[in-house]
Design a protein around this motif. Structure first.
Motif, PDB file in Angstrom:
ATOM      1  N   GLU A   1       1.902   8.208   3.300  1.00  0.00           N
ATOM      2  CA  GLU A   1       1.276   7.363   2.297  1.00  0.00           C
ATOM      3  C   GLU A   1       1.770   7.796   0.918  1.00  0.00           C
ATOM      4  OE1 GLU A   1      -2.964   7.116   2.541  1.00  0.00           O
ATOM      5  OE2 GLU A   1      -2.980   7.008   4.736  1.00  0.00           O
ATOM      6  N   VAL A   2       2.482   6.906   0.249  1.00  0.00           N
ATOM      7  CA  VAL A   2       3.013   7.177  -1.081  1.00  0.00           C
ATOM      8  C   VAL A   2       2.046   6.656  -2.139  1.00  0.00           C
ATOM      9  CG1 VAL A   2       4.909   6.674  -2.672  1.00  0.00           C
ATOM     10  CG2 VAL A   2       5.395   7.117  -0.272  1.00  0.00           C
ATOM     11  N   ASP A   3       1.930   7.404  -3.242  1.00  0.00           N
ATOM     12  CA  ASP A   3       1.118   6.951  -4.369  1.00  0.00           C
ATOM     13  C   ASP A   3       1.949   5.966  -5.191  1.00  0.00           C
ATOM     14  OD1 ASP A   3      -0.407   6.548  -6.586  1.00  0.00           O
ATOM     15  OD2 ASP A   3      -0.545   8.650  -7.179  1.00  0.00           O
TER      16      ASP A   3
ATOM     17  N   ARG B   1       0.133  10.650  -1.081  1.00  0.00           N
ATOM     18  CA  ARG B   1      -1.312  10.808  -0.892  1.00  0.00           C
ATOM     19  C   ARG B   1      -1.599  11.560   0.398  1.00  0.00           C
ATOM     20  NH1 ARG B   1      -2.755   4.551  -1.993  1.00  0.00           N
ATOM     21  NH2 ARG B   1      -1.223   4.436  -0.327  1.00  0.00           N
ATOM     22  N   GLU B   2      -0.776  11.266   1.427  1.00  0.00           N
ATOM     23  CA  GLU B   2      -0.964  11.963   2.707  1.00  0.00           C
ATOM     24  C   GLU B   2       0.319  11.896   3.533  1.00  0.00           C
ATOM     25  OE1 GLU B   2      -3.888  12.039   6.665  1.00  0.00           O
ATOM     26  OE2 GLU B   2      -4.242  10.600   5.059  1.00  0.00           O
TER      27      GLU B   2
ATOM     28  N   ASN C   1      -3.005  19.610  -1.854  1.00  0.00           N
ATOM     29  CA  ASN C   1      -2.381  19.804  -3.165  1.00  0.00           C
ATOM     30  C   ASN C   1      -1.093  20.631  -3.045  1.00  0.00           C
ATOM     31  OD1 ASN C   1      -4.525  18.423  -4.486  1.00  0.00           O
ATOM     32  ND2 ASN C   1      -5.753  20.289  -4.412  1.00  0.00           N
TER      33      ASN C   1
ATOM     34  N   ASP D   1      -0.861  15.308  -1.707  1.00  0.00           N
ATOM     35  CA  ASP D   1      -2.308  15.546  -1.772  1.00  0.00           C
ATOM     36  C   ASP D   1      -2.830  16.174  -0.487  1.00  0.00           C
ATOM     37  OD1 ASP D   1      -2.268  14.455  -4.286  1.00  0.00           O
ATOM     38  OD2 ASP D   1      -2.941  12.465  -3.634  1.00  0.00           O
TER      39      ASP D   1
ATOM     40  N   ARG E   1       4.975  10.930  -5.371  1.00  0.00           N
ATOM     41  CA  ARG E   1       3.805  11.692  -4.955  1.00  0.00           C
ATOM     42  C   ARG E   1       3.242  11.072  -3.687  1.00  0.00           C
ATOM     43  NH1 ARG E   1       0.843  15.548  -7.218  1.00  0.00           N
ATOM     44  NH2 ARG E   1      -1.220  15.944  -6.314  1.00  0.00           N
TER      45      ARG E   1
ATOM     46  N   SER F   1       0.806  -1.216   0.000  1.00  0.00           N
ATOM     47  CA  SER F   1       0.000   0.000   0.000  1.00  0.00           C
ATOM     48  C   SER F   1       0.845   1.274   0.000  1.00  0.00           C
ATOM     49  CB  SER F   1      -0.929   0.016   1.217  1.00  0.00           C
ATOM     50  OG  SER F   1      -0.178   0.020   2.419  1.00  0.00           O
TER      51      SER F   1
ATOM     52  N   THR G   1       1.414   4.382  -7.906  1.00  0.00           N
ATOM     53  CA  THR G   1       1.335   4.518  -9.369  1.00  0.00           C
ATOM     54  C   THR G   1       2.262   5.608  -9.887  1.00  0.00           C
ATOM     55  OG1 THR G   1      -0.507   6.109  -9.264  1.00  0.00           O
ATOM     56  CG2 THR G   1      -1.061   3.764  -9.292  1.00  0.00           C
ATOM     57  N   ALA G   2       2.640   6.565  -9.036  1.00  0.00           N
ATOM     58  CA  ALA G   2       3.490   7.670  -9.479  1.00  0.00           C
ATOM     59  C   ALA G   2       4.892   7.200  -9.825  1.00  0.00           C
ATOM     60  CB  ALA G   2       3.550   8.753  -8.403  1.00  0.00           C
TER      61      ALA G   2
END
Length: 207
Positions: free
Chosen positions: A89-91, A103-104, A182, A148, A101, A59, A93-94
């Motif tokens: 929290e890393v994205d 996420r939080e 953002n 994000d 990127r 995740s 898909t980036a």
């Protein structure tokens, strides 16, 4: 040392800490906790401890509780950083786009206590290292693509000051769950300026 310079140094020092933790997050293996703590100790010269360390490579989530940095026992063992919570929290898909990127990020920093030696030594070395290597190199060439959601809780920073009682000056931030969305590189610079204003207000009005 000016307040502006101090805020910049603290921000970069925290950035170095986050970079080290993210490097550990991007790595893999069952000894993740030991890898992360060893990397932090090598880079800072301080002794890290953590009460809870949870990592999920699937995740892209890293969660720390009760993270602290101390001076070595031979130097007195003084508490330097008290971080009750860090949640990243890393994205995933980036990474396919060679980007990093988030996420939080939730950062709860209760206290930072700096000695004269750390202000002139460790922090200065960390600033120069980050300026020389650059965040992209520290992160394996991935380009920072933003956050994000960034949630900051900041308590106090203590610095040496011969004119203050006990030779210590306390800078209160009193920031509770301040949320930014953002966040880009430009936004990060604005956030640092905002923290400087908060610190200045805390010194002037005692809150």
């Amino acid at each position: 040392m000016s307040l502006r310079r101090f805020i910049k140094w603290c921000a970069i020092a925290l950035g170095v800490l986050l970079v080290l933790l993210v490097v550990a997050l991007l790595a893999a293996g069952p000894v993740m906790k030991r890898i992360a703590l060893s990397a932090i100790q090598r880079q800072t010269g301080l002794v890290p401890t953590v009460e809870q360390f949870d990592y999920s490579p699937r995740s892209g989530v890293l969660h720390l509780e009760g993270f602290r940095l101390h001076e070595s026992v031979t130097n007195g063992g003084r508490l330097v950083v008290d971080l009750p919570e860090l949640h990243i929290e890393v994205d995933p898909t980036a990474a396919e786009r060679q980007e990093l990127r988030f996420r939080e990020i939730r950062l709860n920093l209760a206290e930072v206590s700096l000695s004269t030696n750390q202000i002139g030594g460790d922090l200065d070395r960390m600033v120069k290292q980050l300026d020389r290597n650059g965040p992209a190199n520290q992160l394996g060439g991935l380009k920072f693509a933003g956050i994000d959601r960034l949630v900051l809780t900041l308590g106090t920073v203590k610095v040496p000051d011969a004119s203050s009682p006990g030779g210590i000056r306390t800078i209160p931030f009193n920031l509770r769950s301040q949320t930014f969305t953002n966040v880009t590189t430009t936004n990060l610079e604005s956030i640092v300026m905002y923290l400087g204003i908060k610190a200045g207000a805390g010194l002037l009005f005692g809150r």
